[in-house]
Structure formats: C-alpha cells, structure tokens
Design a protein around this motif. Structure first.
Motif, mmCIF file in Angstrom:
data_model
loop_
_atom_site.group_PDB
_atom_site.id
_atom_site.type_symbol
_atom_site.label_atom_id
_atom_site.label_comp_id
_atom_site.label_asym_id
_atom_site.label_seq_id
_atom_site.Cartn_x
_atom_site.Cartn_y
_atom_site.Cartn_z
ATOM 1 N N LYS A 560 1.069 -1.279 0.490
ATOM 2 C CA LYS A 560 0.180 -0.562 0.037
ATOM 3 C C LYS A 560 0.955 1.293 0.341
ATOM 4 O O LYS A 560 0.342 2.267 -0.514
ATOM 5 C CB LYS A 560 -0.860 -0.327 1.344
ATOM 6 C CG LYS A 560 -2.208 -1.178 1.218
ATOM 7 C CD LYS A 560 -3.069 -0.751 2.747
ATOM 8 C CE LYS A 560 -4.468 -1.984 2.142
ATOM 9 N NZ LYS A 560 -5.377 -1.616 2.899
ATOM 10 N N ILE A 561 2.485 1.282 0.868
ATOM 11 C CA ILE A 561 2.919 2.570 1.112
ATOM 12 C C ILE A 561 3.022 2.465 -0.871
ATOM 13 O O ILE A 561 3.827 3.766 -1.361
ATOM 14 C CB ILE A 561 3.902 2.187 1.588
ATOM 15 C CG1 ILE A 561 3.709 2.517 2.808
ATOM 16 C CG2 ILE A 561 5.490 2.994 1.661
ATOM 17 C CD1 ILE A 561 4.096 2.005 4.695
ATOM 18 N N ASN A 562 4.090 1.710 -1.227
ATOM 19 C CA ASN A 562 4.549 0.791 -2.478
ATOM 20 C C ASN A 562 3.659 0.754 -3.454
ATOM 21 O O ASN A 562 4.067 0.206 -3.889
ATOM 22 C CB ASN A 562 5.890 0.100 -2.831
ATOM 23 C CG ASN A 562 6.740 0.912 -1.564
ATOM 24 O OD1 ASN A 562 7.560 1.610 -1.813
ATOM 25 N ND2 ASN A 562 7.169 -0.088 -0.252
ATOM 26 N N ASP A 563 2.625 1.335 -3.909
ATOM 27 C CA ASP A 563 1.777 0.644 -5.091
ATOM 28 C C ASP A 563 1.449 0.877 -5.926
ATOM 29 O O ASP A 563 0.795 0.859 -7.038
ATOM 30 C CB ASP A 563 0.337 2.327 -4.600
ATOM 31 C CG ASP A 563 0.463 3.633 -4.672
ATOM 32 O OD1 ASP A 563 1.405 3.770 -4.876
ATOM 33 O OD2 ASP A 563 -1.039 3.708 -4.255
ATOM 34 N N GLN A 564 2.736 1.920 -6.512
ATOM 35 C CA GLN A 564 3.512 2.282 -7.660
ATOM 36 C C GLN A 564 4.007 0.807 -8.576
ATOM 37 O O GLN A 564 4.496 0.774 -9.251
ATOM 38 C CB GLN A 564 4.334 3.237 -8.077
ATOM 39 C CG GLN A 564 5.704 2.993 -7.850
ATOM 40 C CD GLN A 564 6.421 2.788 -6.190
ATOM 41 O OE1 GLN A 564 4.905 3.216 -4.937
ATOM 42 N NE2 GLN A 564 7.149 3.280 -5.203
ATOM 43 N N ILE A 565 4.798 -0.288 -7.816
ATOM 44 C CA ILE A 565 5.397 -1.068 -8.129
ATOM 45 C C ILE A 565 4.574 -2.340 -8.834
ATOM 46 O O ILE A 565 3.040 -2.832 -7.904
ATOM 47 C CB ILE A 565 6.291 -1.388 -6.768
ATOM 48 C CG1 ILE A 565 6.182 -2.011 -5.855
ATOM 49 C CG2 ILE A 565 7.003 -0.547 -6.961
ATOM 50 C CD1 ILE A 565 6.330 -3.083 -4.778
ATOM 51 N N LYS A 566 4.750 -3.331 -9.146
ATOM 52 C CA LYS A 566 4.180 -4.475 -9.306
ATOM 53 C C LYS A 566 5.020 -6.477 -8.306
ATOM 54 O O LYS A 566 5.998 -6.045 -9.094
ATOM 55 C CB LYS A 566 3.725 -4.723 -10.853
ATOM 56 C CG LYS A 566 2.846 -5.786 -11.046
ATOM 57 C CD LYS A 566 2.697 -6.057 -12.514
ATOM 58 C CE LYS A 566 2.195 -7.853 -12.951
ATOM 59 N NZ LYS A 566 0.859 -7.877 -13.818
ATOM 60 N N VAL A 567 4.461 -6.989 -8.124
ATOM 61 C CA VAL A 567 5.132 -7.668 -8.166
ATOM 62 C C VAL A 567 4.578 -9.237 -7.605
ATOM 63 O O VAL A 567 3.943 -9.141 -8.086
ATOM 64 C CB VAL A 567 5.159 -7.661 -5.973
ATOM 65 C CG1 VAL A 567 5.693 -6.042 -5.679
ATOM 66 C CG2 VAL A 567 3.929 -7.754 -5.195
ATOM 67 N N GLU A 568 5.334 -9.927 -7.586
ATOM 68 C CA GLU A 568 5.163 -11.683 -7.629
ATOM 69 C C GLU A 568 5.372 -12.456 -6.594
ATOM 70 O O GLU A 568 6.553 -12.240 -5.529
ATOM 71 C CB GLU A 568 6.514 -12.430 -9.204
ATOM 72 C CG GLU A 568 5.976 -13.817 -8.898
ATOM 73 C CD GLU A 568 6.587 -14.861 -10.024
ATOM 74 O OE1 GLU A 568 6.732 -14.414 -11.348
ATOM 75 O OE2 GLU A 568 7.839 -14.802 -9.425
ATOM 76 N N ILE A 569 4.488 -13.055 -6.314
ATOM 77 C CA ILE A 569 4.363 -13.894 -5.639
ATOM 78 C C ILE A 569 4.603 -15.154 -5.198
ATOM 79 O O ILE A 569 4.482 -15.875 -6.570
ATOM 80 C CB ILE A 569 3.112 -13.947 -4.153
ATOM 81 C CG1 ILE A 569 2.565 -13.066 -3.592
ATOM 82 C CG2 ILE A 569 3.155 -14.893 -3.551
ATOM 83 C CD1 ILE A 569 3.960 -12.427 -3.239
ATOM 84 N N GLY A 570 6.176 -15.693 -5.780
ATOM 85 C CA GLY A 570 6.833 -17.151 -5.882
ATOM 86 C C GLY A 570 7.153 -17.665 -4.735
ATOM 87 O O GLY A 570 6.635 -17.881 -3.904
ATOM 88 N N GLY A 571 6.062 -19.641 -5.341
ATOM 89 C CA GLY A 571 6.632 -20.788 -3.996
ATOM 90 C C GLY A 571 7.672 -21.190 -4.879
ATOM 91 O O GLY A 571 7.912 -21.810 -5.714
ATOM 92 N N HIS A 572 7.702 -21.913 -3.703
ATOM 93 C CA HIS A 572 9.038 -23.106 -4.195
ATOM 94 C C HIS A 572 8.965 -24.099 -3.049
ATOM 95 O O HIS A 572 8.571 -23.790 -1.835
ATOM 96 C CB HIS A 572 10.274 -22.596 -3.978
ATOM 97 C CG HIS A 572 10.433 -21.140 -4.411
ATOM 98 N ND1 HIS A 572 11.430 -21.132 -5.479
ATOM 99 C CD2 HIS A 572 10.458 -19.714 -4.255
ATOM 100 C CE1 HIS A 572 11.277 -20.016 -6.089
ATOM 101 N NE2 HIS A 572 10.848 -19.128 -5.674
ATOM 102 N N THR A 573 9.916 -25.255 -3.202
ATOM 103 C CA THR A 573 9.511 -26.910 -2.388
ATOM 104 C C THR A 573 10.907 -27.225 -2.245
ATOM 105 O O THR A 573 11.749 -26.820 -2.548
ATOM 106 C CB THR A 573 8.495 -27.303 -2.450
ATOM 107 O OG1 THR A 573 9.288 -28.037 -3.749
ATOM 108 C CG2 THR A 573 7.303 -27.313 -3.438
ATOM 109 N N ASP A 574 11.310 -27.726 -1.602
ATOM 110 C CA ASP A 574 12.370 -28.685 -1.618
ATOM 111 C C ASP A 574 12.514 -29.998 -2.453
ATOM 112 O O ASP A 574 11.514 -29.718 -3.025
ATOM 113 C CB ASP A 574 12.412 -29.234 -0.020
ATOM 114 C CG ASP A 574 12.010 -30.539 0.192
ATOM 115 O OD1 ASP A 574 11.355 -30.740 -0.625
ATOM 116 O OD2 ASP A 574 11.518 -30.495 1.849
#
Length: 639
Positions: A560-574
């Motif tokens: 919300k503070i940095n609403d100008q950026i786009k991000v990826e949520i990445g999932g990882h396993t062993d």
C-alpha cells in the motif's frame, strides 16, 4: 548483601531524622545535664552529629545514670552507622530502667537492624506488654514482630549466592554503586564518587570486558554526560545507545532531581535533554530503568505524599511519535503504603525487581520480584535471604540470561565507609522465569555496502503483537534486539525505499545462543526479491497457518505504501516428492498468499503468482534444515 547507605541523601531526597524525645520525666535531677541533653538533641535532629555527640557526652559526665542521655547517644551512633555501639548504649539505657517503653521500642529497632530476630521478638513483646499509648509506635512494634517471625522462618543457605567483589579495575574509586550491565555482558556502567560524602562529585563511568574476560579500567562515559554537577543513577537500553540518568544540579529542570536522556550516535553521546513534564515534576524523580528496546521507562518519584508511600514506582511509554506518555503509578500490588525504590526491569520485559520497606521482609528495604501479566502485576515475592537481610538492599541488577547478579556493598575500609560492586551467582530456583538471548549485527545498503539507519521490529507471531522496536545506528549500522524465551518471533528490518527483510526465531522451548547477523537491504528496483520467512502452511497443504498473519499484514502495508510497483509471489519447495507434486503445491501456496492480499485490498493488477516447485533451491538440499529453508515463499519486484 548490603547496599550502600552513604549516598541515601541523593537517592531519597533527604535523610530521615528521628523526632526529639520527650523531655518530661527525665531520669536526672541535674539541671546542667538536662541543659546539655536538650542542646545535644537539637543538634542531632539537625543532623549535626559530631557536635551532638560531644554535648551528650558532657551530659553523661554530669550524671552517669541519665537514661535519656544514653538513648540520645545510641540514636547518634545509629544515624552515623555505628550500630553495634548504638545497641550497647541502648542496652545500658534499658538496664537503668527496664520499664521505659521508649527504650524498649528503640532497642527493638536496633536489634532488627542487626538482624538479631530472636531479640527483636523478645523486646517488641516486652514493649507491647508495657501498655504503650503512642499508636504509631505500637503499629511499628507489631510490624517489627511480624518481620522477625518472617525472617526466622525464611532464612536459608547463604553459600548458594557465592558473592565476590569485582576487580580493582572496576572498584577503583572510594565509592561506586548502581551497576548496569549490557545485554551481551561486554560492559558495566555505574555511578562513581571520589569520596563518601555528598560534597564529592558523582559521574557515570564505564568498564569494558577485555578479550581475556577481565574488566578494563573504568573511564568517564562522556564529556557530554559528566559535568561539575552530579550525574547519578542511570539506565541503558539493550543496544547500549539510549541512556537515561538522574541529575539534580547544573541542568535546566522541573524539580529537585530530574531524568535526562542522551543518545549514542556512532561513538558519541548527544547533549542530554530533559525528559519533560510528562515524566519530571517539581518533586523528586530518580532511579530510572529502561526496557530492552528503550521504549518503556520505570522510575521512582515522591510526587504524591499521602496515604501511599512517599516514594512509588512509575511507568511511561514511548509512543509511535517517539513522545513519552504521562507517567502513571504502578498498581497497588507493587506500590505499598511504604516506599518503593530502585526498580530494575529485566531485559525480558516481564520481570520487575524493586526494593520496598512496605512489604513483608527481613527489615529495612528488601528486594522483591513481580511479573507483568496481561492484566497487571503479580503479587511481589521477596527474593529471600541472604540477598535480603536486616539492612537496606538496593541497586540490584540481573543479567539477561538470569545467571549473574550485581549489586553495591558498603563496608568499612581503613576507618572509612566505602561502597564497592559485587557479582553473585543467581541460584537456579530464583532465576527469572523467562531468560533472554539476542540477535545483533549491522544493517547495510546491499548495493553501496554502507551502513544505514533502519527500523527493526519484533513481533510475537501467535499473539500477532509487536513486542519491541529499535533503530540501527545511523553511523555504524549497529543493531541489537533482545529475544525472550517462551514465544515464536518474527523480526523485521525496514527502511523507506528498500525491500524489508524478515527473520524467524522460535524460542517457545527455550533460548538459543546469541546470534550475529549482518542485514543487507535492497533498494526497491526491478528484479530484487526477499524471502518471506514468517509465512507458514500446514503440513503438505496450501492452507495458511494463523501465525502467518503478521508477515502477511507486513506485506500488505508495504504494497500500500509502494503502490507503484508490481510484484510476484513465488512458491518454492524442497527436492522431496515428484516434480508434478512439488510444482502443484508451490503454485497453490503462492496462490493462497495472493488471495489473502487481494482480499485485504491489494489490487490484482499489482500482483501475480507463480509456482516453481523444486527448480530454484536457495541452498543445496543436503540437510533437513536446508530443505526447510527451500520450502519458502519469495516476494519479487517485477515492475
């Protein structure tokens, strides 16, 4: 343990003086003896003890059976610390008239000071049987009787504490007292005086522990701190960069003694600043004790002189605007009808030690311990013998691991009173319930490698509650955060314009050894990423655990503070399990985080999610610890 009494005038604002004894029905017919007696008593109540003693000796020469003269001489000896001589004189006074109730009362007080509890019981019972009429003395006598019974019942083995004086490099002055030890035990800070009387200047000094484990020579803390006036009792935050101390002369203030704060930036202490009217008043404020993060302050004040004790413990909180809130007295569970002084809040933020003469103990001021709860404070517990005895106990400090204690001890050395610092082992049965460890290091800009000032916050994951908050040093980047056993923590390092970092510490089953970690914050830019170490899923599931809330809310605030950026949520396993299973599970977990963020107001356009399975391990899958680290959620700036 005996705490220093030679500086009580500074600690308590004034020295107690015994009211003049009644002068009707004196045990003498010598007018000259009475004349010298009256003049001696007038000097005594004005604390002019040397003159008073000379005059009362003359009165005794005029009539060596003058009972009240021996009583006055005993009171003079008591006021000047010569307790054994005082007892001898009072016992002789009793032999002249064993029915004198005032003599019995004063003799019982002296026996209590000596710790002769059986004699206290005998004498107080004689006094109460003598049909006394003064209600205040009757009340005091009953309290002395109860104290003696308590002490006899609670005496135990003194050898458990193993007290020993610190080295001459620390005890290098005629007087030293009120020790404060840093959380990492690398330094000890205390007040020193070059003489026994108040005529000598007080300063704050510090001794550092050398590589061989020995204490170095104590030196002045700072020219900005120490002045020609008195710099007295002090407290230090766990990171060693916030100092609050007492000053009574030479600085702008509100009353007789005020509290002042100084900040350490790099290697320099700032010019002290008065803590202001929400803490300081026209009364006496002294003996501060800071919580580990420097945001909760306990101290002593005599601002309310009434039915409660003259001196009570107060607390103030540093709010989100870095302003101290109006000080409030602690509850009646702690503040008794007597005096409460010398508070010390343990680094765990829960255990509070303090001295009181209004709670049941061994006589004088005893050290007590109370625990902070969600609803207040537990009933104070006497720390027991031999930590407490018949004399006044003050200035106790317990290390963060709960294993060592420090105090000041007064003794006679070459016919002079001297206060020195002692260390002792804390028996296991009296150690703090919650011990502490710490994580420390530096905070750097990941690109420039330069130190930066950042906000560091500690949260209890299960309670979803902020526990403490500190800042790294703007010059060196140093930080230190105390971790208390009994909870699972998330630690966040944050600075505007940077990706935050999160760390996880599970201390539910106990404390670990101190951790040293340097933290590198990445400026927000495309391609930078951070591992979200405090997002947890149920076993072989993509269902978020409740303790993930703290991390998810932190991520929401950042987006919300940095609403100008786009991000990826990445999932990882062993690497355990099939490629297909790991790919699916990592995607589902990333999607769970994505859905949580969207449901809490983050636009879908600002987010995307992806599952990478076991294709991008952060570390080799060569151990269970590494595999656990690889089972992760990453947060990456993509635009």
């Amino acid at each position: 343990m005996r705490a220093t009494i030679i500086f009580i005038g500074f600690l308590f604002g004034f020295i107690f003086s015994q009211p003049a004894l009644a002068q009707k029905g004196l045990h003498t017919k010598s007018k000259k003896a009475i004349e010298y007696y009256r003049e001696a008593d007038n000097h005594r109540v004005r604390m002019q003890y040397q003159t008073a003693e000379q005059l009362i000796q003359v009165a005794i020469k005029k009539d060596d059976k003058f009972q009240e003269a021996y009583m006055i001489l005993a009171l003079i000896y008591r006021a000047t610390g010569r307790i054994d001589e005082a007892v001898s004189q009072m016992e002789f006074a009793k032999s002249l008239d064993e029915k004198n109730s005032i003599v019995l009362y004063e003799l019982a007080k002296l026996y209590l000071r000596q710790g002769k509890y059986n004699e206290v019981l005998t004498t107080t019972r004689e006094y109460l049987a003598s049909s006394p009429t003064y209600d205040r003395r009757i009340e005091d006598a009953k309290k002395m009787e109860a104290t003696a019974e308590f002490a006899i019942h609670h005496m135990n083995d003194a050898s458990l504490y193993n007290p020993h004086p610190l080295s001459d490099t620390v005890n290098a002055f005629p007087t030293q007292y009120f020790p404060v030890v840093t959380v990492d035990k690398s330094a000890i800070l205390f007040t020193r005086r070059f003489g026994a009387s108040m005529d000598f200047d007080e300063d704050l000094v510090i001794s550092y522990k050398k590589d061989d484990g020995q204490w170095g020579f104590a030196k002045s803390l700072s020219r900005n701190i120490n002045t020609d006036g008195n710099e007295g009792t002090c407290t230090l935050s766990a990171d060693g960069r916030t100092l609050i101390f007492t000053s009574c002369f030479g600085r702008p203030g509100y009353g007789s003694c005020d509290l002042y704060v100084s900040k350490k930036i790099g290697d320099e202490w700032t010019v002290p600043v008065n803590l202001g009217p929400k803490i300081n008043t026209r009364a006496w404020e002294s003996q501060p004790s800071l919580s580990a993060d420097g945001r909760t302050l306990y101290f002593v004040s005599d601002r309310h002189k009434g039915d409660v004790g003259h001196r009570d413990l107060y607390v103030s909180i540093l709010d989100d605007q870095d302003e101290w809130t109006s000080a409030k007295a602690l509850s009646e569970e702690v503040n008794s009808m007597g005096d409460e002084v010398s508070p010390f809040i343990h680094p765990n933020g829960v255990t509070l030690y303090f001295a009181s003469n209004g709670l049941m103990g061994f006589g004088g001021f005893d050290i007590f311990r109370t625990e902070k709860t969600d609803t207040g404070w537990t009933t104070p517990v006497n720390m027991g013998y031999p930590l407490n005895n018949s004399e006044d106990q003050l200035s106790l400090f317990i290390t963060s691991d709960g294993e060592q204690g420090y105090y000041s001890h007064e003794d006679i050395f070459e016919n002079q009173k001297r206060s020195i610092l002692y260390e002792f082992d804390v028996p296991e049965e009296t150690q703090v319930k919650y011990k502490t460890s710490y994580v420390k290091g530096h905070v750097y800009d990941a690109k420039t490698q330069k130190p930066i000032k950042a906000e560091i916050e500690l949260f209890d994951l299960k309670k979803v509650q902020k526990i403490s908050q500190v800042k790294s040093d703007s010059v060196s980047g140093d930080y230190l955060m105390v971790l208390t056993e009994g909870a699972e923590y998330a630690l966040y390092v944050d600075k505007k314009g940077y990706l935050f970092k999160s760390m996880s510490f599970n201390y539910e089953k106990g404390t670990e050894k101190p951790v040293e970690v340097d933290i590198f914050l990445n400026p927000i830019s495309e391609g930078t990423s951070v591992i979200l170490n405090n997002i947890f899923f149920k076993l072989d599931s993509y269902e978020l655990e409740n303790k993930s809330t703290t991390e998810l809310d932190r991520l929401i605030r950042f987006l919300k503070i940095n609403d100008q950026i786009k991000v990826e949520i990445g999932g990882h396993t062993d690497d355990l399990g099939s490629d297909e299973y790991n790919k699916k599970l990592s995607l589902q977990r990333a999607e769970s985080v994505y859905k949580y963020l969207v449901s809490h107001g983050i636009p879908k356009a600002q987010l995307r999610y992806q599952g990478y399975g076991k294709t991008q391990p952060a570390v080799p899958n060569t151990s269970e610890i590494n595999r656990q680290y690889n089972r992760r959620i990453e947060f990456k700036v993509v635009k």
